[in-house]
Design a protein around this motif. Structure first.
Motif, PDB file in Angstrom:
ATOM      1  N   MET A   1       0.811  -1.192   0.000  1.00 54.92           N
ATOM      2  CA  MET A   1       0.000   0.000   0.000  1.00 54.92           C
ATOM      3  C   MET A   1       0.859   1.262   0.000  1.00 54.92           C
ATOM      4  N   HIS A   2       2.060   1.163   0.551  1.00 58.04           N
ATOM      5  CA  HIS A   2       2.926   2.330   0.616  1.00 58.04           C
ATOM      6  C   HIS A   2       3.462   2.716  -0.761  1.00 58.04           C
ATOM      7  N   THR A   3       3.586   1.792  -1.665  1.00 58.69           N
ATOM      8  CA  THR A   3       4.095   2.113  -2.997  1.00 58.69           C
ATOM      9  C   THR A   3       2.975   2.581  -3.925  1.00 58.69           C
ATOM     10  N   PHE A   4       1.743   2.338  -3.566  1.00 57.13           N
ATOM     11  CA  PHE A   4       0.616   2.709  -4.405  1.00 57.13           C
ATOM     12  C   PHE A   4       0.265   4.195  -4.256  1.00 57.13           C
ATOM     13  N   LYS A   5       0.380   4.762  -3.067  1.00 57.89           N
ATOM     14  CA  LYS A   5       0.008   6.153  -2.820  1.00 57.89           C
ATOM     15  C   LYS A   5       0.863   7.144  -3.623  1.00 57.89           C
ATOM     16  N   PRO A   6       2.164   6.998  -3.685  1.00 56.22           N
ATOM     17  CA  PRO A   6       2.946   7.951  -4.500  1.00 56.22           C
ATOM     18  C   PRO A   6       2.588   7.897  -5.981  1.00 56.22           C
ATOM     19  N   TRP A   7       2.253   6.727  -6.482  1.00 60.71           N
ATOM     20  CA  TRP A   7       1.862   6.608  -7.888  1.00 60.71           C
ATOM     21  C   TRP A   7       0.557   7.345  -8.152  1.00 60.71           C
ATOM     22  N   VAL A   8      -0.399   7.189  -7.270  1.00 59.64           N
ATOM     23  CA  VAL A   8      -1.685   7.865  -7.439  1.00 59.64           C
ATOM     24  C   VAL A   8      -1.491   9.377  -7.330  1.00 59.64           C
ATOM     25  N   PHE A   9      -0.719   9.794  -6.336  1.00 57.82           N
ATOM     26  CA  PHE A   9      -0.450  11.223  -6.161  1.00 57.82           C
ATOM     27  C   PHE A   9       0.256  11.788  -7.401  1.00 57.82           C
TER      28      PHE A   9
END
Length: 79
Positions: A1-9
């Protein structure tokens, strides 16, 4: 989940910046200008008049070329 947030942002910010720049480029403005500003009446008149002058110059040039060709066909052949 931690790697998904920067991609979405990054995707959301990239889309917003791309839309901002793309809108300005499409309106022939500086890419960093505010895309929500309405063009002033002076700017609109200046753009339209420049467009009219350019098109009328092209039309006059084409008409001159047609007259030149027609005039050459009417000249008597000199031998």
């Amino acid at each position: 989940m931690h790697t998904f947030k920067p991609w979405v942002f990054g995707l959301v910010v990239g889309l917003a910046v791309g839309l901002w720049f793309g809108t300005n480029i499409g309106k022939n403005r500086k890419f960093y200008a505010n895309p929500f500003n309405q063009a002033s009446i002076g700017e609109v008149v200046r753009e339209k008049s420049a467009n009219i002058v350019e098109k009328s110059g092209d039309i006059i040039q084409k008409g001159g070329q047609a007259l030149e060709q027609k005039g050459e066909s009417l000249r008597p052949n000199q031998q």
